[in-house]
Write an enzyme that holds these catalytic residues in place. Structure first.
Site, mmCIF file in Angstrom:
data_model
loop_
_atom_site.group_PDB
_atom_site.id
_atom_site.type_symbol
_atom_site.label_atom_id
_atom_site.label_comp_id
_atom_site.label_asym_id
_atom_site.label_seq_id
_atom_site.Cartn_x
_atom_site.Cartn_y
_atom_site.Cartn_z
ATOM 1 N N SER A 189 0.789 -1.178 -0.060
ATOM 2 C CA SER A 189 0.062 0.223 0.051
ATOM 3 C C SER A 189 1.067 1.344 -0.235
ATOM 4 C CB SER A 189 -0.847 0.027 1.333
ATOM 5 O OG SER A 189 -1.700 1.496 1.450
ATOM 6 N N TYR A 202 -1.737 -1.367 10.772
ATOM 7 C CA TYR A 202 -1.911 -1.582 9.315
ATOM 8 C C TYR A 202 -0.595 -1.357 8.450
ATOM 9 C CZ TYR A 202 -3.888 -1.429 4.499
ATOM 10 O OH TYR A 202 -4.034 -1.601 2.872
HETATM 11 P P1 NAD Z 1 -11.420 -6.040 0.540
HETATM 12 O O1 NAD Z 1 -12.021 -6.080 1.806
HETATM 13 O O2 NAD Z 1 -12.381 -5.926 -0.801
HETATM 14 O O3 NAD Z 1 -10.509 -7.345 0.416
HETATM 15 C C1 NAD Z 1 -9.747 -7.541 1.546
HETATM 16 C C2 NAD Z 1 -10.058 -9.282 1.547
HETATM 17 O O4 NAD Z 1 -9.277 -9.769 2.847
HETATM 18 C C3 NAD Z 1 -11.474 -9.473 2.336
HETATM 19 O O5 NAD Z 1 -12.256 -9.827 1.287
HETATM 20 C C4 NAD Z 1 -11.311 -10.838 3.032
HETATM 21 O O6 NAD Z 1 -11.555 -11.957 2.117
HETATM 22 C C5 NAD Z 1 -9.990 -10.879 3.167
HETATM 23 N N1 NAD Z 1 -9.689 -11.176 4.650
HETATM 24 C C6 NAD Z 1 -9.569 -10.389 5.665
HETATM 25 N N2 NAD Z 1 -9.291 -10.889 6.824
HETATM 26 C C7 NAD Z 1 -9.123 -12.178 6.610
HETATM 27 C C8 NAD Z 1 -8.747 -13.427 7.244
HETATM 28 N N3 NAD Z 1 -8.466 -13.317 8.457
HETATM 29 N N4 NAD Z 1 -8.984 -14.654 6.444
HETATM 30 C C9 NAD Z 1 -9.084 -14.710 5.153
HETATM 31 N N5 NAD Z 1 -9.342 -13.490 4.348
HETATM 32 C C10 NAD Z 1 -9.253 -12.397 5.016
HETATM 33 O O7 NAD Z 1 -10.606 -4.698 0.191
HETATM 34 P P2 NAD Z 1 -9.326 -4.362 -0.695
HETATM 35 O O8 NAD Z 1 -9.130 -2.963 -0.503
HETATM 36 O O9 NAD Z 1 -9.546 -4.973 -2.113
HETATM 37 O O10 NAD Z 1 -8.025 -5.079 -0.175
HETATM 38 C C11 NAD Z 1 -7.286 -5.925 -1.001
HETATM 39 C C12 NAD Z 1 -5.824 -5.439 -0.439
HETATM 40 O O11 NAD Z 1 -5.563 -4.100 -0.975
HETATM 41 C C13 NAD Z 1 -5.327 -5.383 0.980
HETATM 42 O O12 NAD Z 1 -4.237 -5.957 1.127
HETATM 43 C C14 NAD Z 1 -5.260 -4.081 1.211
HETATM 44 O O13 NAD Z 1 -4.628 -3.923 2.375
HETATM 45 C C15 NAD Z 1 -4.879 -3.544 0.054
HETATM 46 N N6 NAD Z 1 -5.089 -2.078 -0.295
HETATM 47 C C16 NAD Z 1 -6.310 -1.417 -0.532
HETATM 48 C C17 NAD Z 1 -6.403 -0.087 -0.713
HETATM 49 C C18 NAD Z 1 -7.698 0.477 -0.756
HETATM 50 O O14 NAD Z 1 -7.662 1.580 -0.826
HETATM 51 N N7 NAD Z 1 -8.694 -0.527 -0.951
HETATM 52 C C19 NAD Z 1 -5.323 0.686 -0.732
HETATM 53 C C20 NAD Z 1 -3.997 0.000 -0.408
HETATM 54 C C21 NAD Z 1 -4.065 -1.313 -0.413
#
Ligand code: NAD
Ligand code: MG
Length: 297
Positions: A189, A202
């Site tokens: 991120s 985080y």
């Molecule tokens: P999202 O909530 O759609 O996806 C995250 C997923 O993590 C969830 O769907 C869930 O299935 C899974 N998860 C959480 N805890 C879990 C556990 N204990 N066991 C199994 N699965 C688990 O959100 P997203 O934004 O698509 O996140 C995906 C990645 O992107 C993450 O690593 C997040 O840190 C990163 N990210 C997101 C953003 C943003 O702005 N959305 C920015 C930077 C990084």
């Protein structure tokens, strides 16, 4: 449907704030989001770049992982997704898109904050897919807390286990199965480089993921395996309204990017496809920033 191939001003290609407040319990469901994110359901076209490949994606039910799952399937890969049991309805939607693309999809629910679940997840994916050559370690826990005093030991522990320990357990279990030409992709991120005050635990894990990704890349190229990370800025996913941000921040989410809007998950799909495919043959140990113009230090 937004046409992703017609030239247009990218600032206005997708919804911009203000967004309604929309609290959900973590991990949240895509189906409850307003406006609905674009994960490529109607908008991603594949070109056969991953024909015959076998991919496992954690957090493949929603958000960035869902965009990768849909894109991988439309590029010809069989796809297994991991998610939490409470996310079954989101996962089923993704698996339908995978099957509609003409490839095989497998749902492998389980809580990856437990070591045994991670080891079994890799074993099950290898068995169902008949091998493994793309591993996307993408799931994460993100819960905003006002001050350092508010980050409980339980919070800290769960965030570390989900975001960092699982990364290690999954990579360690997968490596013996990965052939030359395989690709591991992590999701870090912008928080690794520009941490927010309310995301102490985080942001710390995201910096750790970036370091682990580079170190593992150095090691695994000796087996012909590439390892890269993607560092998104603000993306419109269910992670944010389900506690990843305070609700006031959800209202203005992405406004401070150069685009004045958050990214949509499908806008990351081409990067995951590039890193997974043989087209990325000279790319390893890199962290790709897709931050909406905020840059990566
Ligand atoms: P999202 O909530 O759609 O996806 C995250 C997923 O993590 C969830 O769907 C869930 O299935 C899974 N998860 C959480 N805890 C879990 C556990 N204990 N066991 C199994 N699965 C688990 O959100 P997203 O934004 O698509 O996140 C995906 C990645 O992107 C993450 O690593 C997040 O840190 C990163 N990210 C997101 C953003 C943003 O702005 N959305 C920015 C930077 C990084
Ligand atoms: Mg989800």
């Amino acid at each position: 449907m937004t046409d992703r191939f017609t030239r247009q001003d990218p600032r206005h290609q997708y919804p911009a704030p203000p967004f309604p407040q929309q609290p959900q319990e973590p991990p949240g469901l895509v189906q409850k989001m307003t406006p609905a994110p674009d994960h490529g359901e109607e908008s991603y076209s594949g070109f056969g770049r991953l024909l015959g490949r076998k991919a496992l994606i954690t957090g493949g039910d929603s958000g960035i992982g869902r965009a990768a799952a849909i894109a991988f399937a439309r590029e010809g890969a069989d796809v297994a997704i991991n998610y939490l049991p409470s996310e079954e309805s989101d996962a089923e939607e993704v698996l339908n898109y995978v099957t509609k693309a003409g490839t095989q999809g497998f749902g492998l629910p389980g809580d990856i904050s437990e070591e045994e679940v991670c080891r079994k997840l890799i074993a099950d994916a290898v068995e169902k897919l008949g091998g493994l050559d793309i591993l996307v370690i993408n799931a994460a826990r993100q819960q905003a807390r006002e001050t350092v005093a508010d980050v409980s030991s339980d919070d800290f522990d769960r965030t570390m286990k989900t975001n960092l320990y699982a990364l290690h357990w999954l990579a360690q279990a997968a490596v013996p199965h990965l052939p030359p030409g395989a690709s591991i992709i992590t999701t870090t991120s912008i928080q690794a480089y520009e941490p927010s005050a309310h995301l102490l635990d985080y942001a710390t894990t995201k910096a750790g993921i970036a370091a682990y990704t580079k170190a593992l890349a150095t090691q695994l190229i000796e087996k012909g395996i590439r390892v890269n990370g993607v560092a998104p800025g603000p993306f419109w996913t269910v992670l944010q309204p389900s506690g990843g941000q305070f609700q006031e921040k959800v209202e203005t989410f992405g406004q401070d990017s150069a685009f004045g809007r958050p990214g949509q998950p499908v806008e990351l799909a081409p990067i995951y496809v590039l890193l997974a495919s043989q087209e990325g043959s000279y790319i390893t140990g890199e962290i790709f920033g897709v931050t909406g113009g905020k840059g990566i230090a």
